[in-house]
Design an enzyme around this catalytic site. Sequence first.
Site, PDB file in Angstrom:
ATOM      1  N   ASN A   1      25.799  97.025  49.971  1.00  0.00           N
ATOM      2  CA  ASN A   1      26.771  97.517  50.950  1.00  0.00           C
ATOM      3  C   ASN A   1      27.084  98.972  50.647  1.00  0.00           C
ATOM      4  OD1 ASN A   1      28.808  97.405  53.008  1.00  0.00           O
ATOM      5  ND2 ASN A   1      30.365  97.164  51.419  1.00  0.00           N
TER       6      ASN A   1
ATOM      7  N   GLU B   1      33.752  88.489  46.553  1.00  0.00           N
ATOM      8  CA  GLU B   1      34.992  89.187  46.943  1.00  0.00           C
ATOM      9  C   GLU B   1      34.632  90.454  47.701  1.00  0.00           C
ATOM     10  OE1 GLU B   1      36.003  89.134  42.506  1.00  0.00           O
ATOM     11  OE2 GLU B   1      34.154  88.529  43.458  1.00  0.00           O
TER      12      GLU B   1
ATOM     13  N   HIS C   1      30.327 101.626  50.996  1.00  0.00           N
ATOM     14  CA  HIS C   1      31.775 101.647  51.233  1.00  0.00           C
ATOM     15  C   HIS C   1      32.249 103.092  51.140  1.00  0.00           C
ATOM     16  CE1 HIS C   1      35.864 100.158  51.315  1.00  0.00           C
ATOM     17  NE2 HIS C   1      36.136 100.962  50.300  1.00  0.00           N
TER      18      HIS C   1
HETATM   19  C1  GRF Z   1      30.574 103.765  57.096  1.00  0.00           C
HETATM   20  O1  GRF Z   1      31.661 104.609  56.863  1.00  0.00           O
HETATM   21  C2  GRF Z   1      30.393 102.809  55.951  1.00  0.00           C
HETATM   22  O2  GRF Z   1      30.741 103.368  54.718  1.00  0.00           O
HETATM   23  C3  GRF Z   1      31.323 101.688  56.304  1.00  0.00           C
HETATM   24  O3  GRF Z   1      31.232 101.568  57.688  1.00  0.00           O
HETATM   25  C4  GRF Z   1      30.836 102.807  58.258  1.00  0.00           C
HETATM   26  C5  GRF Z   1      29.607 102.548  59.053  1.00  0.00           C
HETATM   27  O4  GRF Z   1      29.195 103.684  59.752  1.00  0.00           O
HETATM   28  N1  GRF Z   1      30.973 100.489  55.585  1.00  0.00           N
HETATM   29  P1  GRF Z   1      27.793 103.685  60.501  1.00  0.00           P
HETATM   30  O5  GRF Z   1      27.834 102.544  61.499  1.00  0.00           O
HETATM   31  O6  GRF Z   1      26.723 103.499  59.472  1.00  0.00           O
HETATM   32  O7  GRF Z   1      27.721 105.017  61.170  1.00  0.00           O
END
Ligand code: GRF
Length: 215
Positions: free
Chosen positions: A118, A154, A120
């Site tokens: 993921n 989590e 974040h």
């Molecule tokens: C990004 O800021 C990512 O960190 C978060 O959701 C957003 C997704 O943006 N998990 P995108 O759809 O990849 O432009």
Amino acid sequence: MDEVVFRSPRKKGRVAVFLSGRGSNFAAIREAVERGEIDAGIALVFSNKADAPGLLKAREWGLETLFLDPKAFASREDYDRALIGELDRRGIDLVCLAGYMRVLTPGLCDALKYRIVNIHPALLPAFPGLHVQQKAIDWGVRFSGCTVHFVAAEVDMGPIILQACVPVLQDDTEEALAARILVEEHRIYPRSVGLYFAGRLEVRGRRVFILEPGA
Ligand code: GRF
């Protein structure tokens, strides 16, 4: 030192991208694949939103897409079980969450241990959850950034693969900080996936070690 609990495979991988929105991280991963920086193909782009712009983009680019309607399933567990079936059928090696706005069930996380990553938009473990750019501004931190991590049950937890830092400016807005962070997301997410299929990620305890090429 903790014992090795996982070593990423050195292989030509099959990636599934999960998204719910615009898909700019998906686009960054795809570009890196096209440039040959990731030894993998995007075998599926999946969404829980029929009209996610990222899904439409994937179709334009000729990638296989899948939408599963959450309303068509009795429970979150049923939904994720169906999803696991779809991933198995396609021989997916790694799931990249890229703005996928649905919490994964423990069943899905366990079925794909060390096979889900993921991105974040904060420096975990600070600021998990949503609206984290605004939270960073409100807290008054001088730096924020982004984190690519393996997914554990989590939310926003799991061994950290790469992080990148950006300054938080005195006159920052949520949008301005988010845009500054996004530039770094587009750099470290493809890089992390590249390291994964280069067989260069080794997990010991909750630390991820980046191995030398060919190690
Ligand atoms: C990004 O800021 C990512 O960190 C978060 O959701 C957003 C997704 O943006 N998990 P995108 O759809 O990849 O432009």
